[in-house]
Design a protein around this motif. Structure first.
Motif, PDB file in Angstrom:
ATOM      1  N   ASP A   7       0.816  -1.220   0.000  1.00 30.24           N
ATOM      2  CA  ASP A   7       0.000   0.000   0.000  1.00 30.24           C
ATOM      3  C   ASP A   7       0.846   1.264   0.000  1.00 30.24           C
ATOM      4  O   ASP A   7       0.324   2.369  -0.204  1.00 30.24           O
ATOM      5  N   TYR A  16      -7.700   2.644  -8.609  1.00 32.78           N
ATOM      6  CA  TYR A  16      -7.961   1.811  -7.434  1.00 32.78           C
ATOM      7  C   TYR A  16      -9.084   0.821  -7.745  1.00 32.78           C
ATOM      8  O   TYR A  16     -10.117   1.187  -8.325  1.00 32.78           O
ATOM      9  N   ARG A 159      -4.046  -8.797   2.281  1.00 34.07           N
ATOM     10  CA  ARG A 159      -3.501  -8.977   0.936  1.00 34.07           C
ATOM     11  C   ARG A 159      -3.623  -7.692   0.120  1.00 34.07           C
ATOM     12  O   ARG A 159      -4.507  -6.872   0.372  1.00 34.07           O
ATOM     13  N   GLY A 160      -2.749  -7.541  -0.838  1.00 33.90           N
ATOM     14  CA  GLY A 160      -2.790  -6.354  -1.685  1.00 33.90           C
ATOM     15  C   GLY A 160      -1.964  -6.548  -2.941  1.00 33.90           C
ATOM     16  O   GLY A 160      -1.019  -7.345  -2.959  1.00 33.90           O
ATOM     17  N   SER A 174       3.195  -7.465  -5.091  1.00 34.67           N
ATOM     18  CA  SER A 174       2.199  -8.291  -4.407  1.00 34.67           C
ATOM     19  C   SER A 174       2.664  -8.651  -3.007  1.00 34.67           C
ATOM     20  O   SER A 174       3.840  -8.964  -2.789  1.00 34.67           O
ATOM     21  N   LYS A 233      -4.290  -0.439  -8.218  1.00 33.21           N
ATOM     22  CA  LYS A 233      -3.988  -0.931  -6.873  1.00 33.21           C
ATOM     23  C   LYS A 233      -5.254  -1.507  -6.234  1.00 33.21           C
ATOM     24  O   LYS A 233      -6.335  -0.933  -6.338  1.00 33.21           O
ATOM     25  N   TRP A 234      -5.085  -2.638  -5.564  1.00 26.44           N
ATOM     26  CA  TRP A 234      -6.163  -3.211  -4.731  1.00 26.44           C
ATOM     27  C   TRP A 234      -5.578  -3.600  -3.386  1.00 26.44           C
ATOM     28  O   TRP A 234      -4.583  -4.323  -3.328  1.00 26.44           O
ATOM     29  N   ILE A 235      -6.191  -3.103  -2.304  1.00 29.10           N
ATOM     30  CA  ILE A 235      -5.805  -3.474  -0.941  1.00 29.10           C
ATOM     31  C   ILE A 235      -7.051  -4.000  -0.244  1.00 29.10           C
ATOM     32  O   ILE A 235      -8.070  -3.303  -0.163  1.00 29.10           O
ATOM     33  N   ASP A 241     -10.596  -9.676   3.735  1.00 28.43           N
ATOM     34  CA  ASP A 241      -9.565 -10.697   3.865  1.00 28.43           C
ATOM     35  C   ASP A 241     -10.090 -11.914   4.622  1.00 28.43           C
ATOM     36  O   ASP A 241      -9.767 -13.054   4.280  1.00 28.43           O
TER      37      ASP A 241
END
Length: 475
Positions: A7, A16, A159-160, A174, A233-235, A241
């Motif tokens: 992140d 995003y 995870r991200g 990753s 980006k993906w968080i 999660d």
């Protein structure tokens, strides 16, 4: 404060991503209406089941666990992203769900994957000698069903993924434990040359096995970046999660053991059942690991273990802190305690009678124990524990009304499933750069590796630089 997590990666023109996830454990996805989301200011793209591969939402036209993704939104910032996620309408047809692996094996149970015609994903038999004959001839027998419940690994960092495509090559950051495996899967899923994919593992805030899996989100984020020609980006949120990362443990053992009146294990007939979840990514392997390791450090000739993975409407099962080794240890140690209870013998004496003297030794299911003096190590461990003193103390406390337990386990495990590579380069200034194939994820491995190299080369540890996690520079 100098750690750099996924992140923390910021790239020019970043978009995003977020996912719409099923509230149902099992449902047919009849329609996904993204029109309102697409009209939301700041939304760049929406991907749904109609987008096809490599996004591959709702395979087979349905979702198979609560939290499975059915659509993906890409927007210019996170605020607009989450607004848009709420504006996607999904028409579900709820289906009967099965969440108990034992019930999932029964005739007539709802099928997680209709194409298989069964919920049994995998079945493997490990056998040695004649377990049936040895059980019949045993002086004593006992049987039980033992359950190891599921757990959520819940690493401190969820995870991200960050992905960027420059028209020729794809770079992916990753939060993973296996950057090279992520690279291979991305190349396969996106149908691009392996040389065109670079995966970087930044600092990772814990993994515990849950980040060994290559997840659909990694492929989908990389695909979006490729199609849109902008970084994405993906968080994951914490609740996201919990619902979509692999779970750990989830193993059941049904067994019958035969033994002598003086506590020697003679026979074992066991079935190991893994609650594999909606997709059998790892359940089959975990069941096999438990089955093969079931004899533990104890001598046994006549044995059979059936490893079964069973599909259920839950998040997929995955490795977690030992990945089958702790489960196998719990099971065999419980068997040893049960033999002690049934024969009236001391649990220590039962274990010592059954323990392998020393390695090399091959267990009945083909695992080779290459090093170790098991009885001697066991005795030293009991001495260090001061087991007899603790046992006496607990007995005295019990007379005063305090119930205290004194326990121990005799643990061995498979410590590798292959090999790791490393490159060591001497620099002009007298320092050394070490590139390692292992991928630390919060344990401080780099410090230990630097110490090992410094000691071996007889140089100050400050002169050793350890690098990892970049598939372009790491073996």
């Amino acid at each position: 404060g100098q750690a750099r997590y996924v992140d923390d990666v910021e790239l020019p023109g970043m978009l995003y991503a977020g996912f719409v996830r099923s509230p149902y454990a099992h449902a047919r996805v009849k329609r996904v209406d993204a029109s309102e989301a697409l009209s939301t200011p700041g939304v760049v793209a929406v991907f749904t089941p109609e987008s096809g591969r490599p996004f591959n939402f709702a395979p087979g036209g349905k979702v198979r666990y609560q939290g499975e993704a059915v659509a993906m939104v890409v927007a210019v910032d996170r605020y607009k992203l989450y607004d848009a996620l709420e504006r996607i309408y999904v028409d579900y047809e709820a289906l009967p769900a099965v969440v108990d692996p034992l019930k999932a094996m029964e005739p007539g149970a709802p099928l997680v994957d209709e194409s298989l015609g069964t919920n049994v994903g995998h079945r493997e038999i490990f056998s040695s000698g004649d377990a049936d004959k040895a059980l019949r001839e045993s002086e004593e027998t006992a049987e039980e069903e033992l359950k190891f419940q599921r757990v959520v690994p819940a690493a401190m960092e969820p995870r991200g993924v960050v992905a960027a495509y420059d028209g020729r090559s794809l770079t992916v950051y990753s939060s993973t434990q296996k950057p090279h495996v992520v690279r291979e899967e991305l190349a396969r899923s996106l149908d691009v040359p392996l040389a065109a994919v670079r995966v970087v593992q930044p600092d990772v805030g814990g993994g515990f096995g849950s980040k060994l899996t290559v997840y659909p989100e990694e492929v989908r984020v990389a695909a979006a970046a490729t199609f849109l020609r902008r970084p994405v980006k993906w968080i994951a949120t914490r609740s996201e999660d919990f619902r979509s990362a692999t779970h750990g443990r989830g193993i059941i053992l049904r067994y019958k053991a035969g033994f002598t009146k003086d506590g020697v294990l003679r026979a074992l007939d066991a079935t190991v059942i893994a609650d594999a979840g909606a997709y059998d990514w790892h359940g089959w392997a975990l069941a096999e690991t438990v089955a093969q390791m079931l004899p533990g450090p104890y001598k046994l000739k006549d044995a059979r273990a059936v490893a079964v993975s069973v599909l259920t409407n839950k998040p997929p099962l995955g490795p977690y802190r030992g990945a089958g080794r702790p489960e196998a240890t719990f099971f065999i140690e419980r068997i040893m305690d049960l033999i002690a209870e049934e024969t009236g013998l001391d649990p220590v004496d039962v274990r010592m009678k059954n323990a392998v003297e020393k390695a090399p030794y091959e267990n009945p299911f083909g695992l080779r124990y290459d090093t170790g003096e098991f009885k001697a190590g066991y005795a030293r461990g009991l001495e260090a524990l001061r087991y007899r003193e603790l046992k006496k103390w607990a007995e005295e406390e019990a007379k005063r009304g305090k119930i205290l337990g004194v326990g121990f386990s005799f643990y061995i495990e498979i410590t590798t499933y292959g090999f790791e590579a490393a490159l060591i380069r001497a620099e002009r200034d007298g320092g050394v750069t070490v590139a390692v194939g292992i991928a630390p994820h919060g344990q401080g491995d780099a410090t230990a590796i630097a110490q090992l190299v410094a000691e071996e080369l007889e140089i100050p540890v400050e002169k050793v630089r350890v690098i990892w996690g970049d598939t372009d520079v790491i073996p």
